[in-house]
Structures are given as structure tokens and as C-alpha cells.
Design an enzyme around this catalytic site. Structure first.
Site, PDB file in Angstrom:
ATOM      1  N   HIS A   1       8.134   0.779  18.941  1.00 31.50           N
ATOM      2  CA  HIS A   1       7.080   1.320  18.053  1.00 31.50           C
ATOM      3  C   HIS A   1       7.342   2.804  17.740  1.00 31.50           C
ATOM      4  CE1 HIS A   1       2.626   0.786  16.747  1.00 31.50           C
ATOM      5  NE2 HIS A   1       3.228   1.702  15.995  1.00 31.50           N
TER       6      HIS A   1
ATOM      7  N   GLY B   1       8.118   3.818  14.471  1.00 32.98           N
ATOM      8  CA  GLY B   1       8.137   3.930  13.008  1.00 32.98           C
ATOM      9  C   GLY B   1       7.889   5.336  12.492  1.00 32.98           C
TER      10      GLY B   1
ATOM     11  N   GLU C   1       2.071  -4.601  23.279  1.00 30.96           N
ATOM     12  CA  GLU C   1       2.853  -3.378  23.579  1.00 30.96           C
ATOM     13  C   GLU C   1       2.313  -2.684  24.828  1.00 30.96           C
ATOM     14  OE1 GLU C   1       2.800  -1.001  20.024  1.00 30.96           O
ATOM     15  OE2 GLU C   1       3.732  -2.588  18.856  1.00 30.96           O
TER      16      GLU C   1
ATOM     17  N   GLY D   1       0.847  -1.194   0.000  1.00 37.38           N
ATOM     18  CA  GLY D   1       0.000   0.000   0.000  1.00 37.38           C
ATOM     19  C   GLY D   1       0.878   1.237   0.000  1.00 37.38           C
ATOM     20  N   ARG D   2       0.377   2.275   0.671  1.00 39.63           N
ATOM     21  CA  ARG D   2       1.114   3.556   0.691  1.00 39.63           C
ATOM     22  C   ARG D   2       2.534   3.380   1.238  1.00 39.63           C
ATOM     23  NH1 ARG D   2      -4.473   5.145   2.564  1.00 39.63           N
ATOM     24  NH2 ARG D   2      -3.845   3.843   4.304  1.00 39.63           N
ATOM     25  N   ILE D   3       2.657   2.707   2.394  1.00 35.61           N
ATOM     26  CA  ILE D   3       3.984   2.591   3.021  1.00 35.61           C
ATOM     27  C   ILE D   3       4.809   1.511   2.324  1.00 35.61           C
ATOM     28  CG2 ILE D   3       5.257   2.221   5.168  1.00 35.61           C
ATOM     29  CD1 ILE D   3       2.714   3.146   6.679  1.00 35.61           C
TER      30      ILE D   3
ATOM     31  N   ARG E   1       1.970  -4.293  12.595  1.00 36.70           N
ATOM     32  CA  ARG E   1       1.389  -4.462  13.922  1.00 36.70           C
ATOM     33  C   ARG E   1       1.921  -5.776  14.478  1.00 36.70           C
ATOM     34  NH1 ARG E   1       0.482   0.166  13.959  1.00 36.70           N
ATOM     35  NH2 ARG E   1      -1.501   1.270  14.102  1.00 36.70           N
TER      36      ARG E   1
ATOM     37  N   ASP F   1       9.672  -3.430  15.224  1.00 41.14           N
ATOM     38  CA  ASP F   1       9.234  -2.137  15.780  1.00 41.14           C
ATOM     39  C   ASP F   1       7.932  -2.300  16.546  1.00 41.14           C
ATOM     40  OD1 ASP F   1       9.328   0.748  16.057  1.00 41.14           O
ATOM     41  OD2 ASP F   1       7.744   0.866  14.542  1.00 41.14           O
TER      42      ASP F   1
END
Ligand code: NAP
Ligand code: 8YV
Length: 317
Positions: free
Chosen positions: A277, A279, A259, A152-154, A230, A254
Site C-alpha cells: 500500500h 500508492g 492489510e 475520478g480524479r486518479i 482498496r 498495492d
């Protein structure tokens, strides 16, 4: 002024833009947020939250006239979109403004793992270089076959940034994309072909433990797993077992299942790089995310529309 209920905090920049338009009520400053909502929740139409805290059921049921939730983060697996739809609540998030940062984080983890950055840094800092001589050789991150789970976008930005390392890029998603990389329609098959598997799908039920023992074994003893998506996307118990038994070579993580808890077994391994986490966690990117959270709230207040609804709520705008 209308009320804004804030879950999980906001930056000073966000507060200063919101203060003249909303009366801000911070859940974290309240002794008992649920009691406050029992008394005042019916007057609240707007909530600001983040991808970790979401809006828990105990809050949702105390906000009968909620119209809009603005989420600080692109991932919104902590928020019940079905319930938002049923109640006509528009949910917005912060896509695109963090693509570059999260992609840099993935690249950084890949380089840190291959180039043994933590051990080498310790070798230099501890005086071991002077005392014991050169550090052991690391492995090259160049010319690797990289499988990207999620294009996707990332994911797309990760592929773009990776290009300086001359990789062969494969990807797996539920449907092929219009990108110049090889699509592999089976995740295990992609892991078997790849040196590195980078996870960048959303969390939630559809991706839960997608990276399981079989996928990790297919990635293999020389393989590297990077997770910037995730924690739920990877079976953490299977990951620990694969790393301990040598079925998987290395991991750069990450995100984690529970968490901020990180299992001691992962902390104890020298073939693992752990990040808390972070990122998207730079001053610049968090400012851009905060600006979009505020822009969505102010736009909704002005005319009932929003800038960046999540796909499940786009029809409401
Ligand atoms: P996006 O543009 O929606 O892309 C998601 C990609 O995942 C799509 O290519 C989608 O393709 C694929 N996908 C979804 N479900 C899948 C499944 N079951 N199996 C295989 N592929 C699947 O999202 P994005 O903006 O790139 O963000 C991705 C995620 O990154 C966020 O949701 C968030 O969880 C995570 N994130 C983490 C950090 C961090 O700090 N570590 C920061 C930002 C974001 P198909 O629909 O075709 O399957
Ligand atoms: C943030 C993220 O850590 O955007 C996401 O999905 O995971 C990160 O950018 C988080 O959402 C901020 O609360």
C-alpha cells in the site's frame, strides 16, 4: 490552546505547524487512549487521522463535542460519514495532491507485470545471466486495451499517464463522465474486452467485491488485474483461485483485504507483483498530503470552514 487528538501519527513537518495552535495528544503514545478520552474527550473538538485507522466507534463515542476530523488520505471508507453527518462533524480528506503518484504506481505495476521486472531483476542480480544465459522474453505493455474501473480524479490521471503506451482506454463507473474514452456500463463486459483491468474506485459497501470471480474470468488467462484502490474492491479468495487455476494471467496489487496481512498464496505466485500500500508513499506526495491535513485543521480553527470536505460533508461548510 484547543486540544487535537491524533490517531496514527503525524510527520515532524505537520507537528511543527500544529504545535503553536493546538495541544497535541498522540493516541499512539498513550497506554490506554480510551481511558484518556474518558477523562478528556469532552474537551476535544479536532481529530487528525488517516485512511487506514479512521476513527473507531470506541473513540467516536468518547468525543461528544467533536467538530472536525482531518483525514490524511483521499479514501475515507474507514470513517463513518453517516455518523459524522448526524453529529454535525465535518470530515476533510486530501484529494488531488496524490493523483499523479497513485497513477505512477498503477503504471509501474502494469509495466512490472508485463515486462517481468521482478524475475528479470533477480536474473541479473543472482548471476543467472552469466551462468545460464539470457532471461526468457517478457510481454509488451504497449498497445493494450485497458479498462479503468473508476474514472475520478486518479482514474483520469492514470488514463493520462498511460497514453505513452498507446493504449485503447475503456472505463466503467456508475454514470458516464465527460472524458474521451469509451464508457462500458457493465463491468464484466469491460473486463471481457480488456487486456488490463485497473481498479481505482473508493472502498466501502458500494464497491465491496465488485471485481468477483465472473469479472476475473472475463478478464481471462492472458489478462492482468491491477488494484490500487482498496483490497475490499476485489474478492481476494476469487482472485487467488483465478490466478492458481490459470483463469487469470497476472496481478499487480498495492492493496489487500486485511492489510497489512497478505495471503501466503499470493506471496507464493510468480505471476503476481505485491506492494505494501505505497500508492501515495513518496516524500513529496506525503508532504503535500500532510500540508493539506494541517491547512484544513488551521482553517477550521480560524473561521469554522475547511478547504477539502468529503462530498458527504460539503453542505456543512
Ligand atoms: P474519486 O475522484 O471520487 O473517483 C472515484 C471514481 O469511482 C468515480 O469515477 C466514481 O464514479 C467511481 N465509482 C464510485 N463508486 C463506484 C461503483 N460502485 N461502481 C463503479 N464506479 C464507482 O476518487 P479518487 O480521488 O480518484 O480516489 C479513488 C480511490 O483511490 C480512493 O477512494 C482510495 O480508496 C483509492 N486510493 C488508493 C491509494 C493507494 O495508496 N493505493 C491512494 C489514493 C487513493 P461514479 O460515482 O459515477 O460511479
Ligand atoms: C494512503 C490512500 O496510504 O489516500 C488514500 O486513500 O490509500 C493512501 O494515500 C493513506 O490514506 C495514508 O494513510
Amino acid at each position: 490552546m484547543p486540544d487535537l487528538f491524533v490517531i496514527g501519527g503525524i510527520t515532524e513537518e505537520m507537528r511543527s505547524r500544529l504545535a503553536g495552535k493546538f495541544t497535541i495528544h498522540m493516541a499512539e503514545d498513550m497506554d490506554d487512549p480510551e481511558a484518556w478520552l474518558d477523562a478528556n474527550g469532552a474537551g476535544v473538538a479536532h481529530v487528525a487521522t488517516n485512511g487506514h485507522d479512521g476513527v473507531k466507534p470506541a473513540y467516536m463515542e468518547r468525543l461528544p463535542n467533536l467538530r472536525m476530523i482531518s483525514c490524511y488520505g483521499v479514501g475515507y471508507d474507514a470513517i463513518d460519514t453517516g455518523l459524522c453527518n448526524d453529529r454535525g462533524i465535518i470530515l476533510t480528506h486530501t484529494p488531488n495532491v496524490l493523483n499523479a503518484e497513485v497513477a505512477s504506481t498503477a503504471l509501474m505495476l502494469m509495466l512490472m507485470c508485463y515486462r517481468n521486472a521482478l524475475a528479470d531483476e533477480a536474473h541479473a542480480r543472482s548471476g543467472a545471466w552469466e551462468r545460464d544465459g539470457n532471461a526468457p522474453l517478457s510481454r509488451s505493455a504497449d498497445n493494450r486495451t485497458v479498462g479503468i474501473l473508476g474514472m475520478g480524479r486518479i482514474g483520469h490521471e492514470i488514463a493520462r499517464k498511460l497514453s505513452v503506451l498507446d493504449p485503447t482506454i475503456l472505463y466503467h463507473t456508475r454514470s458516464p463522465k465527460d472524458v474521451p474514452f469509451e464508457y462500458v456500463n457493465n463491468l464484466k463486459d469491460m473486463a471481457a474486452k480488456a487486456d488490463v483491468l485497473i481498479c481505482i474506485t473508493p472502498g466501502g459497501a458500494a464497491t465491496n467485491k465488485l471485481v468477483n470471480a465472473e469479472v476475473l474470468e472475463a478478464l481471462g488467462p492472458e489478462g492482468l488485474l491491477i488494484n490500487v484502490s482498496r483490497g475490499s474492491v476485489v474478492d481476494e479468495a476469487a482472485l487467488i483461485e483465478a490466478l492458481q487455476s490459470g483463469k487469470l494471467g497476472m496481478a499487480g496489487l498495492d492493496v489487500f483485504e486485511a492489510e497489512p496481512h497478505i495471503p501466503d498464496a499470493l506471496k507464493a505466485m510468480s505471476n503476481v507483483v505485491l506492494l505494501p500500500h505505497v500508492g501515495s508513499a513518496t516524500v513529496e506526495t506525503r508532504a503535500a498530503m500532510g500540508a493539506l491535513v494541517v491547512d484544513n485543521l488551521l482553517t477550521h480553527l480560524a473561521d469554522g470552514t475547511v478547504i477539502s470536505p468529503v462530498p458527504e460533508c460539503a453542505h456543512m461548510v
